[in-house]
Design a protein around this motif. Structure first.
Motif, PDB file in Angstrom:
ATOM      1  N   PHE A  45      49.958  39.207  74.175  1.00 34.60           N
ATOM      2  CA  PHE A  45      50.145  37.762  74.109  1.00 34.60           C
ATOM      3  C   PHE A  45      49.038  36.975  74.805  1.00 34.60           C
ATOM      4  O   PHE A  45      49.036  35.748  74.779  1.00 34.60           O
ATOM      5  N   VAL A  46      48.090  37.690  75.379  1.00 31.53           N
ATOM      6  CA  VAL A  46      46.872  37.025  75.833  1.00 31.53           C
ATOM      7  C   VAL A  46      46.026  36.636  74.621  1.00 31.53           C
ATOM      8  O   VAL A  46      45.270  35.663  74.646  1.00 31.53           O
ATOM      9  N   TYR A  47      46.203  37.381  73.503  1.00 33.50           N
ATOM     10  CA  TYR A  47      45.325  37.225  72.339  1.00 33.50           C
ATOM     11  C   TYR A  47      46.043  36.842  71.041  1.00 33.50           C
ATOM     12  O   TYR A  47      45.396  36.344  70.114  1.00 33.50           O
ATOM     13  N   PHE A  48      47.359  37.072  70.962  1.00 37.95           N
ATOM     14  CA  PHE A  48      48.037  36.909  69.674  1.00 37.95           C
ATOM     15  C   PHE A  48      48.021  35.468  69.184  1.00 37.95           C
ATOM     16  O   PHE A  48      47.768  35.201  68.010  1.00 37.95           O
ATOM     17  N   LYS A  49      48.299  34.512  70.060  1.00 37.98           N
ATOM     18  CA  LYS A  49      48.288  33.097  69.663  1.00 37.98           C
ATOM     19  C   LYS A  49      46.888  32.689  69.196  1.00 37.98           C
ATOM     20  O   LYS A  49      46.726  31.952  68.218  1.00 37.98           O
ATOM     21  N   GLY A  77      41.845  33.545  64.305  1.00 34.82           N
ATOM     22  CA  GLY A  77      41.262  34.878  64.203  1.00 34.82           C
ATOM     23  C   GLY A  77      41.173  35.548  62.863  1.00 34.82           C
ATOM     24  O   GLY A  77      40.826  36.722  62.777  1.00 34.82           O
ATOM     25  N   TYR A  78      41.457  34.828  61.759  1.00 41.16           N
ATOM     26  CA  TYR A  78      41.512  35.509  60.458  1.00 41.16           C
ATOM     27  C   TYR A  78      40.152  35.692  59.801  1.00 41.16           C
ATOM     28  O   TYR A  78      39.908  36.672  59.110  1.00 41.16           O
ATOM     29  N   TYR A  79      39.249  34.726  60.024  1.00 40.53           N
ATOM     30  CA  TYR A  79      37.930  34.791  59.392  1.00 40.53           C
ATOM     31  C   TYR A  79      36.890  35.188  60.448  1.00 40.53           C
ATOM     32  O   TYR A  79      36.818  34.561  61.513  1.00 40.53           O
ATOM     33  N   PRO A  80      36.075  36.194  60.159  1.00 34.65           N
ATOM     34  CA  PRO A  80      35.131  36.713  61.170  1.00 34.65           C
ATOM     35  C   PRO A  80      34.167  35.683  61.733  1.00 34.65           C
ATOM     36  O   PRO A  80      33.682  35.848  62.854  1.00 34.65           O
ATOM     37  N   TYR A  81      33.874  34.611  61.000  1.00 33.21           N
ATOM     38  CA  TYR A  81      32.893  33.646  61.503  1.00 33.21           C
ATOM     39  C   TYR A  81      33.395  32.878  62.726  1.00 33.21           C
ATOM     40  O   TYR A  81      32.647  32.103  63.321  1.00 33.21           O
ATOM     41  N   TYR A  82      34.650  33.081  63.109  1.00 34.38           N
ATOM     42  CA  TYR A  82      35.151  32.486  64.363  1.00 34.38           C
ATOM     43  C   TYR A  82      34.284  32.892  65.545  1.00 34.38           C
ATOM     44  O   TYR A  82      34.022  32.102  66.450  1.00 34.38           O
ATOM     45  N   PHE A  83      33.817  34.133  65.522  1.00 34.28           N
ATOM     46  CA  PHE A  83      33.046  34.662  66.657  1.00 34.28           C
ATOM     47  C   PHE A  83      31.614  34.130  66.675  1.00 34.28           C
ATOM     48  O   PHE A  83      30.923  34.266  67.669  1.00 34.28           O
ATOM     49  N   GLU A  84      31.186  33.530  65.579  1.00 33.73           N
ATOM     50  CA  GLU A  84      29.839  32.956  65.528  1.00 33.73           C
ATOM     51  C   GLU A  84      29.803  31.548  66.110  1.00 33.73           C
ATOM     52  O   GLU A  84      28.857  31.187  66.816  1.00 33.73           O
ATOM     53  N   ALA A  85      30.819  30.743  65.796  1.00 33.71           N
ATOM     54  CA  ALA A  85      30.844  29.344  66.255  1.00 33.71           C
ATOM     55  C   ALA A  85      32.292  28.896  66.434  1.00 33.71           C
ATOM     56  O   ALA A  85      32.852  28.197  65.577  1.00 33.71           O
ATOM     57  N   PRO A  86      32.928  29.293  67.541  1.00 30.68           N
ATOM     58  CA  PRO A  86      34.354  28.996  67.744  1.00 30.68           C
ATOM     59  C   PRO A  86      34.690  27.506  67.695  1.00 30.68           C
ATOM     60  O   PRO A  86      35.739  27.128  67.167  1.00 30.68           O
ATOM     61  N   LYS A  87      33.820  26.651  68.216  1.00 28.43           N
ATOM     62  CA  LYS A  87      34.138  25.230  68.323  1.00 28.43           C
ATOM     63  C   LYS A  87      34.209  24.540  66.964  1.00 28.43           C
ATOM     64  O   LYS A  87      34.925  23.551  66.799  1.00 28.43           O
ATOM     65  N   SER A  88      33.471  25.036  66.002  1.00 30.23           N
ATOM     66  CA  SER A  88      33.470  24.405  64.677  1.00 30.23           C
ATOM     67  C   SER A  88      34.281  25.214  63.662  1.00 30.23           C
ATOM     68  O   SER A  88      34.164  24.997  62.452  1.00 30.23           O
ATOM     69  N   TYR A  89      35.104  26.124  64.156  1.00 30.06           N
ATOM     70  CA  TYR A  89      35.812  27.060  63.275  1.00 30.06           C
ATOM     71  C   TYR A  89      36.690  26.346  62.245  1.00 30.06           C
ATOM     72  O   TYR A  89      36.599  26.604  61.041  1.00 30.06           O
ATOM     73  N   LYS A  90      37.535  25.439  62.695  1.00 33.33           N
ATOM     74  CA  LYS A  90      38.463  24.795  61.759  1.00 33.33           C
ATOM     75  C   LYS A  90      37.732  23.947  60.729  1.00 33.33           C
ATOM     76  O   LYS A  90      38.160  23.857  59.566  1.00 33.33           O
TER      77      LYS A  90
END
Length: 394
Positions: A186-190, A196-209
């Motif tokens: 539960f540190v990571y599930f939320k 966390g579904y699309y890998p590009y989250y790790f490239e630019a978290p702030k602009s993910y949505k």
């Protein structure tokens, strides 16, 4: 032209430096001559193609995207023939659905050139009734976004094994005990559910949505429009459908009223739901029926995955998010139907009820092969299974 494509391929190859390989890398039989990888935008298809090509001599490989200006107006077969003539062996084509009559050109390449071809495309592509009869030649793989397991591997830099559904149902307590020694779920599930579904989250978290929204717009405005020849005047109606889904619970959706709100007929609405489902924008769950039809009312209708709900819906109901996560995780290898008792029927065998930690067995207590998939617990007991653990199915 081949030189121009090679220059661009070289640039793209140098830009893609990720060494992490998605789950599907191990699922593909690379001995086949014609391999298709289909799935939602952003799940890592391009990265996969480049990673595979990097295992071979650069001069023997070539990558290009079908929407490249360089390749515009040129027959796919002509590119492949020239590449083969100069010693090419492995050709990778991205976004192949952008090429008109790509099935016919792939058939000609398969039949007349000594090339291995890998191609990626929208999950909405269907080759079963191809006029080129490509279904007998191409091996198609349809893949999903990051599982919770893969998300944790990228987040923590560790490796975790996946488990079959039967392993989880029969041995979930021991599996969860072992995994929770490595991380606190539960540190990571939320974070996974929201980002966390699309890998590009790790490239630019702030602009993910923002990027998620842009990807879905591209699916609707380009991919589905091109594949299904949707009237461009109705593109906004598909977007309205997404917004209106945010206002209804999956099982309370009145499609007749929804069609009126959007301004289309009910049959058109069913057709658009089918298209958006194929494009990995929506997820439908149907009643168990031997005469399935895609152009009918679904029993439940969701956005495809929790990240889409958190992106497009101002108020994200946790019950809906939990069900989305479960369906998305389990449907990769299993059939999911709506169940009047419990929430879902899996493989016409297992009844699964989804809920929070205080969820009781009252509704399914007398049913064989029935289970609770429960959020907010790290470790389960008997037929009460932690919901997060289903994120280790792939």
């Amino acid at each position: 032209m081949l030189d121009e494509l090679r220059i661009k391929y070289d640039k793209i190859s140098k830009l893609i430096t990720s060494t992490y390989k998605r789950y599907f890398y191990e699922k593909i039989d690379f001995d086949n001559k014609l391999i298709g990888v289909l799935g939602a935008r952003g799940i890592g298809k391009t990265t996969f193609l480049i990673q595979y090509l990097k295992e071979f001599d650069f001069d023997k490989t070539l990558y290009f995207s079908a929407d490249s200006i360089i390749a515009s107006g040129v027959k796919l077969y002509d590119i492949a023939e020239e590449f083969s003539r100069y010693g090419g062996e492995i050709l990778a084509i991205d976004e192949i659905h952008k090429i008109k009559n790509f099935e016919i050109e792939l058939k000609e390449i398969y039949d007349f050139l000594d090339l291995k071809v890998l191609f990626s495309g929208s999950s909405a592509i269907s080759l079963e009734h191809s006029k080129a009869d490509l279904s007998r030649r191409a091996v198609l793989y349809r893949f999903k976004g990051l599982s919770f397991r893969e998300f944790l591997e990228l987040k923590l830099g560790k490796s975790f094994q996946s488990f079959t559904l039967d392993e989880i149902l029969e041995n979930h307590t021991n599996i969860a005990n072992s995994l929770t020694k490595e991380f606190k779920p539960f540190v990571y599930f939320k974070e996974y559910l929201e980002f966390g579904y699309y890998p590009y989250y790790f490239e630019a978290p702030k602009s993910y949505k923002l990027k998620v929204e842009e990807s879905i717009n591209t699916v609707i405005e380009n991919d589905l429009l091109y594949i299904f020849h949707i009237d461009i005047a109705n593109i906004d109606k598909l977007k309205q459908l997404i917004k209106l889904l945010c206002l209804s619970k999956p099982y309370e959706l009145n499609l007749t009223n929804l069609a009126k709100d959007i301004g289309i007929g009910r049959e058109t609405l069913y057709r658009y739901i089918h298209y958006l489902t194929l494009g990995n924008v929506l997820c439908r769950v149907d009643m168990l029926n031997k005469k399935q039809s895609h152009f009918k009312k679904p029993a439940k209708l969701y956005l495809d995955n929790p990240n889409l709900t958190y992106t497009f819906c101002k108020n994200s109901e946790i019950g809906t998010v939990r069900e989305q996560f479960f369906i998305n995780s389990i449907s990769i290898n299993h059939k999911v139907n709506y169940s009047k008792i419990g929430d879902f029927l899996i493989d016409e065998k297992y009844i699964v009820e989804i809920g929070g930690k205080n969820k009781s067995f009252d509704q399914i207590k007398d049913l064989p092969n029935s289970f609770l998939a429960v959020d907010d617990i790290e470790i389960g007991y008997k037929t009460k299974i932690p919901l997060w653990l289903f994120g280790f199915l792939y």
